[in-house]
Design an enzyme around this catalytic site. Structure first.
Site, mmCIF file in Angstrom:
data_model
loop_
_atom_site.group_PDB
_atom_site.id
_atom_site.type_symbol
_atom_site.label_atom_id
_atom_site.label_comp_id
_atom_site.label_asym_id
_atom_site.label_seq_id
_atom_site.Cartn_x
_atom_site.Cartn_y
_atom_site.Cartn_z
ATOM 1 N N ASP A 212 -1.798 -3.164 -13.663
ATOM 2 C CA ASP A 212 -2.944 -2.269 -13.738
ATOM 3 C C ASP A 212 -4.199 -2.879 -13.118
ATOM 4 O O ASP A 212 -4.851 -2.262 -12.268
ATOM 5 C CB ASP A 212 -3.187 -1.895 -15.203
ATOM 6 N N VAL B 298 -4.758 3.016 -14.949
ATOM 7 C CA VAL B 298 -3.854 3.247 -13.822
ATOM 8 C C VAL B 298 -2.414 3.306 -14.313
ATOM 9 O O VAL B 298 -1.631 4.171 -13.904
ATOM 10 C CB VAL B 298 -4.033 2.162 -12.750
ATOM 11 N N ASP B 299 -2.049 2.395 -15.208
ATOM 12 C CA ASP B 299 -0.706 2.439 -15.793
ATOM 13 C C ASP B 299 -0.448 3.781 -16.478
ATOM 14 O O ASP B 299 0.598 4.406 -16.281
ATOM 15 C CB ASP B 299 -0.546 1.318 -16.825
ATOM 16 N N VAL B 300 -1.384 4.188 -17.306
ATOM 17 C CA VAL B 300 -1.155 5.392 -18.113
ATOM 18 C C VAL B 300 -1.098 6.639 -17.242
ATOM 19 O O VAL B 300 -0.221 7.487 -17.409
ATOM 20 C CB VAL B 300 -2.234 5.518 -19.211
ATOM 21 N N GLY C 34 2.167 6.865 -15.601
ATOM 22 C CA GLY C 34 3.183 7.385 -16.510
ATOM 23 C C GLY C 34 3.137 8.898 -16.607
ATOM 24 O O GLY C 34 4.187 9.568 -16.610
#
Length: 396
Positions: free
Chosen positions: A140, A168-170, A173
């Site tokens: 991230d 950014v990760d979320v 997803g």
């Protein structure tokens, strides 16, 4: 109900840390059977603390509720054969390894599509499956930096700053989940699965549509301006006598109402503040004027008066404030999970129709290999073969 919309679908989840686990958790929240396949060393997210729940991080528990845990050593051919068997009955496979790793293991999309042409195969990576950066690893914070997002955050002349929450990760997803649902819809028409390429880089760029579009139009590089919005003013936080208040009063009527509430009617005719664009241009002077008035009273005083005038505002809350927020309970978004060893755990629940979703109990994140035997039984592996897999270390 959304919480059972995907019942009957089986997901094989080969992801770690946050982006992939967010995607598979959403699918589990909507009723899919998610089988989390971990290596013997476990999901790297288990190690990311503080905070801790037993020996695993709270981050791991927050991103992996509702899944079954299967532990396989994919370096062993017997474990790869297990996956090939599971794929025959799976609908979705999600992986977040570096591009090429699944192919080297014999579990790439082309191979598994031969076994199950209807399989929706989603690859999540830092930069995508093709291109000069495809083999670069990234997390991230790296993508917040490399995508330009970090250049927007913080204050002028201050060290670089990133969003502490792994945004950014979320969002990656969520992008992956949305793409999978779209591919499932297409599969209803033609019976075919396919390969989805979802990257942190593209998701980070999508987060910045307003800033990038502005730059593409006028070539003006954005600079960090704290809580303010570069396209409107006032749309930022101001210091009060006991904290901070966020105010968005940039259109004509609300700016006039704000001036009235603050007892500063003369600002309406100030040529520096006549329009939002002018207030952006003269932001420093506007901020100094507003801070001078807001600082005379506590936040609660201003919230009451601004809300009565229908001016958009909010307390700049910390997490203690958040837990007392009345809308949090009304939306039912704070989920409770009953863990057999750790008791009651709280986390953020499914965010759509959350009050409805809260009626359905959430299952806890699995221990490493917690369901290995039961998962293999459900795919009709014999007890003798399961025992052999466990004895060889191919499964755990």
């Amino acid at each position: 109900m959304l919480r059972d919309a995907l019942k009957g679908l089986t997901v094989l989840d080969f992801t770690q840390i946050a982006a992939g686990p967010t995607c598979s958790m959403l699918l589990a929240d909507m009723g899919a059977r998610v089988i989390k396949v971990e290596p013997p060393s476990g999901d790297l997210g288990r190690l990311l603390g503080p905070a801790w729940v037993g020996n695993d991080s709270a981050l791991y528990h927050g991103f992996n509720r509702g899944k079954q845990g299967l532990c396989l050593d994919l370096k062993q051919p017997e474990a790869v054969a297990v996956v090939e068997r599971l794929v025959l009955e799976a609908d979705i496979l999600i992986e977040s390894m570096r591009p090429g790793v699944m192919e080297r293991l014999g579990l790439g999309h082309a191979r598994l599509a031969e076994l199950n042409p209807a399989l929706v195969y989603c690859s999540i990576s830092a930069y995508g499956q093709q291109g000069p950066y495809a083999q670069r690893a990234g997390v991230d914070g790296i993508l917040q930096a490399d995508s330009g997002l970090m250049s927007l955050i913080g204050l002028p002349d201050a060290p670089p700053c990133k969003v502490q929450a792994p945004v950014v990760d979320v969002v990656t997803g969520y992008m992956a989940c949305m793409s999978i649902l779209a591919k499932l819809r297409a599969r209803q028409q033609d019976g075919q699965g396919g390969h989805l390429d979802v990257s942190l880089m593209n998701s980070a760029l999508a987060l910045q549509q307003s800033s990038i579009n502005s730059f593409l139009h006028d070539g003006q590089r954005p600079v960090p301006i704290g809580s303010a919005a570069p396209y409107a003013a006032p749309n930022e936080a101001f210091r009060t006598a006991d904290g901070w208040i966020m105010v968005a009063a940039y259109n004509g009527n609300r700016w006039q109402q704000l001036c009235a509430v603050l007892g500063q009617a003369q600002w309406v005719n100030d040529p520096r503040f006549a329009t939002s664009a002018l207030r952006v241009e003269h932001r420093a002077a506007m901020q100094a004027a507003l801070n001078g008035v807001f600082g005379q009273q506590p936040t609660a005083h201003w919230l009451e008066r601004l809300q009565a005038a229908d001016i958009l505002c909010a307390n700049v809350a910390n997490y203690d404030d958040l837990l007392e927020h009345p809308q949090l309970a009304a939306n039912g978004l704070l989920a409770t999970v009953e863990h057999p060893r750790h008791g009651r755990l709280r986390s953020v629940g499914f965010p759509v129709n959350s009050a409805e979703a809260a009626c359905e109990p959430y299952l806890p994140a699995p221990d490493l290999g917690e369901h290995t035997r039961s998962v293999l039984r459900s795919f009709e592996f014999s007890e003798a073969r399961i025992d052999a897999l466990l004895a060889s270390g191919a499964a755990r």
